[in-house]
Design an enzyme around this catalytic site. Structure first.
Site, short mmCIF file in Angstrom:
data_model
loop_
_atom_site.label_atom_id
_atom_site.label_comp_id
_atom_site.label_asym_id
_atom_site.label_seq_id
_atom_site.Cartn_x
_atom_site.Cartn_y
_atom_site.Cartn_z
N GLY A 5 39.16 43.53 45.14
CA GLY A 5 39.24 42.49 44.41
C GLY A 5 39.46 42.54 43.20
N ASP B 292 30.45 50.90 42.40
CA ASP B 292 30.63 50.01 43.28
C ASP B 292 29.22 50.33 44.30
OD1 ASP B 292 32.63 47.51 44.11
OD2 ASP B 292 31.18 48.09 45.86
N ASN C 70 31.64 43.47 36.03
CA ASN C 70 32.60 42.61 37.24
C ASN C 70 31.97 42.32 38.41
OD1 ASN C 70 35.05 41.57 38.49
ND2 ASN C 70 34.46 43.53 39.63
N TYR D 44 24.37 30.37 41.90
CA TYR D 44 25.54 31.06 41.35
C TYR D 44 26.06 30.52 39.93
CZ TYR D 44 30.31 32.96 41.23
OH TYR D 44 31.53 33.53 41.25
N ILE E 6 40.48 33.05 42.84
CA ILE E 6 41.25 34.33 42.98
C ILE E 6 41.37 34.72 44.16
CG2 ILE E 6 41.76 36.55 41.70
CD1 ILE E 6 41.72 34.20 39.84
N THR F 136 40.53 37.21 46.54
CA THR F 136 39.94 38.30 46.86
C THR F 136 39.06 38.31 48.01
OG1 THR F 136 38.03 37.61 45.86
CG2 THR F 136 39.64 38.57 44.40
N PRO F 137 38.56 39.49 48.49
CA PRO F 137 37.60 39.20 49.78
C PRO F 137 36.64 38.38 49.50
CG PRO F 137 38.16 41.61 49.22
CD PRO F 137 38.77 40.79 48.12
N MET F 138 36.23 38.04 48.24
CA MET F 138 35.09 36.82 48.13
C MET F 138 35.56 35.74 48.50
SD MET F 138 32.99 35.90 44.46
CE MET F 138 31.65 37.11 44.36
P1 NAP Z 1 34.70 40.88 45.84
O1 NAP Z 1 35.78 40.66 46.42
O2 NAP Z 1 33.45 40.37 46.63
O3 NAP Z 1 34.36 42.54 45.23
C1 NAP Z 1 33.29 42.77 44.56
C2 NAP Z 1 32.80 44.14 44.60
O4 NAP Z 1 31.41 44.30 44.03
C3 NAP Z 1 32.51 44.63 46.04
O5 NAP Z 1 32.98 45.75 46.37
C4 NAP Z 1 31.23 44.35 46.26
O6 NAP Z 1 30.58 45.12 47.15
C5 NAP Z 1 30.62 45.06 44.86
N1 NAP Z 1 29.35 44.58 44.51
C6 NAP Z 1 28.80 43.71 45.04
N2 NAP Z 1 27.19 43.67 44.62
C7 NAP Z 1 27.14 44.98 43.94
C8 NAP Z 1 26.17 45.45 43.30
N3 NAP Z 1 24.85 45.01 43.44
N4 NAP Z 1 26.17 46.73 42.58
C9 NAP Z 1 27.43 47.07 42.74
N5 NAP Z 1 28.59 46.63 43.22
C10 NAP Z 1 28.34 45.44 43.98
O7 NAP Z 1 34.54 39.90 44.47
P2 NAP Z 1 35.66 39.29 43.63
O8 NAP Z 1 36.13 38.13 44.23
O9 NAP Z 1 36.73 40.58 43.35
O10 NAP Z 1 34.68 38.97 42.59
C11 NAP Z 1 34.81 39.80 41.16
C12 NAP Z 1 34.01 39.07 40.19
O11 NAP Z 1 34.76 37.89 39.85
C13 NAP Z 1 32.43 38.39 40.64
O12 NAP Z 1 31.48 38.72 39.36
C14 NAP Z 1 32.75 37.09 40.91
O13 NAP Z 1 31.77 36.09 40.88
C15 NAP Z 1 33.98 36.63 39.95
N6 NAP Z 1 34.68 35.57 40.21
C16 NAP Z 1 35.51 35.86 41.29
C17 NAP Z 1 36.33 34.68 41.71
C18 NAP Z 1 37.22 34.45 42.87
O14 NAP Z 1 37.68 33.30 43.19
N7 NAP Z 1 37.47 35.39 43.60
C19 NAP Z 1 36.35 33.50 40.78
C20 NAP Z 1 35.59 33.46 39.64
C21 NAP Z 1 34.55 34.38 39.21
P3 NAP Z 1 30.10 44.44 48.66
O15 NAP Z 1 31.28 43.73 49.16
O16 NAP Z 1 29.60 45.41 49.54
O17 NAP Z 1 29.31 43.25 48.15
#
Ligand code: NAP
Length: 253
Positions: free
Chosen positions: A16, A36, A88, A152, A185, A187-189
């Site tokens: 992501g 990670d 992040n 959150y 955004i 992403t996988p989340m």
């Molecule tokens: P993502 O696709 O879920 O990727 C996050 C990565 O962080 C994953 O590889 C995850 O592993 C890892 N992770 C989770 N918990 C962890 C821990 N305790 N220690 C180390 N690594 C850890 O998320 P993303 O959408 O890229 O989001 C990244 C950041 O942007 C987050 O802080 C999120 O809250 C923020 N954000 C995202 C969005 C959006 O729309 N995507 C919007 C606003 C803010 P696992 O998959 O195994 O958990």
């Protein structure tokens, strides 16, 4: 200092937004410590990163102080210095009170907020001698709420308070601390969130309808903003947050 002499730690770098941030720093010539919890995804991402530049992979949990202190030590030992920290890594543990458990609250706050605190605590001594930048990935959820997301949202609002106070406490050491508030955004989340809904296509149409730019964000949109805030071009920006949401939160919808 030019980007190609710098060392950046990026948490949640395996997928992501974090993967895009690590890639962007490598393309700019920085060395990257990619941290990670997902070891398989981290291994795969680091294979891609290696084609772009100097990288070390560190598996760990941002909420465990022993993992964080070891990661910071390893980065300084193996890459020689630390100039940038990007907090992040994040998770979303949704749910409404009163059914939300204390364990869920601790996990949500532990990863998103305590994780950022722990990495800042251990990295700041390495930045203090020569300055540097911390960029915290918060969210528009810090100031715009959605139902069933209290923990959150609190974690992301807390990251803004942490950002401001660290900027105040460490400005005299030449350390700048800023936050980015992404909107939707791709992403996988986000995929995980869509998978919990009855009609993901309808939800996506609604999401697009509130984006004046007509699209949701790409991880690269956030990575470009991080690179800017970490660069000399942002030398007088500290204690600030930058909303990167395609004008989504300008609307009252
Ligand atoms: P993502 O696709 O879920 O990727 C996050 C990565 O962080 C994953 O590889 C995850 O592993 C890892 N992770 C989770 N918990 C962890 C821990 N305790 N220690 C180390 N690594 C850890 O998320 P993303 O959408 O890229 O989001 C990244 C950041 O942007 C987050 O802080 C999120 O809250 C923020 N954000 C995202 C969005 C959006 O729309 N995507 C919007 C606003 C803010 P696992 O998959 O195994 O958990």
């Amino acid at each position: 200092m030019p980007p190609n002499d710098r060392v950046a730690i990026v948490t949640g770098a395996a997928k992501g937004i974090g993967e895009a941030i690590a890639t962007r720093f490598l393309e700019a010539g920085s060395a990257v410590a990619a941290f990670d919890i997902d070891s398989a995804a981290l291994k795969a991402a680091v294979e891609r990163f290696r084609q772009k530049g100097r990288v070390i992979a560190i598996e760990g949990d941002v909420a465990r102080e022993e993992d964080v202190s070891a990661a910071v030590r390893r980065t300084a030992d193996e890459l020689g210095r630390i100039d940038v920290l990007v907090n992040n890594a994040g998770i979303e543990v949704p749910g409404r009170l009163p059914d939300y458990s204390s364990a869920d609250w601790d996990r949500q706050i532990g990863v998103n907020l305590k994780g950022a605190f722990l990495f800042a605590k251990h990295v700041i001594p390495h930045l203090a001698g020569h300055g540097g930048a911390i960029v915290n990935i918060s969210s528009v959820h810090a100031f715009v709420s959605y139902p069933g997301n209290a923990a959150y949202d609190a974690s992301k609002a807390g990251m803004l308070a942490l950002t401001r106070t660290l900027a105040l406490d460490h400005g005299a050491d030449g350390i700048r601390v800023n936050a980015i508030c992404p909107g939707y955004i791709d992403t996988p989340m986000m995929d995980e969130w869509l998978a919990t809904l009855e009609d993901p296509d309808a939800a996506m149409r609604q999401v697009l309808a509130v984006h004046p730019l007509g699209r949701i964000g790409k991880p690269r949109d956030i990575a470009d903003a991080v690179l800017f805030l970490a660069s000399e071009s942002a030398a007088f920006i500290s204690g600030a947050f930058l909303v990167v949401d395609g004008a989504m939160t300008t609307s009252g919808h």
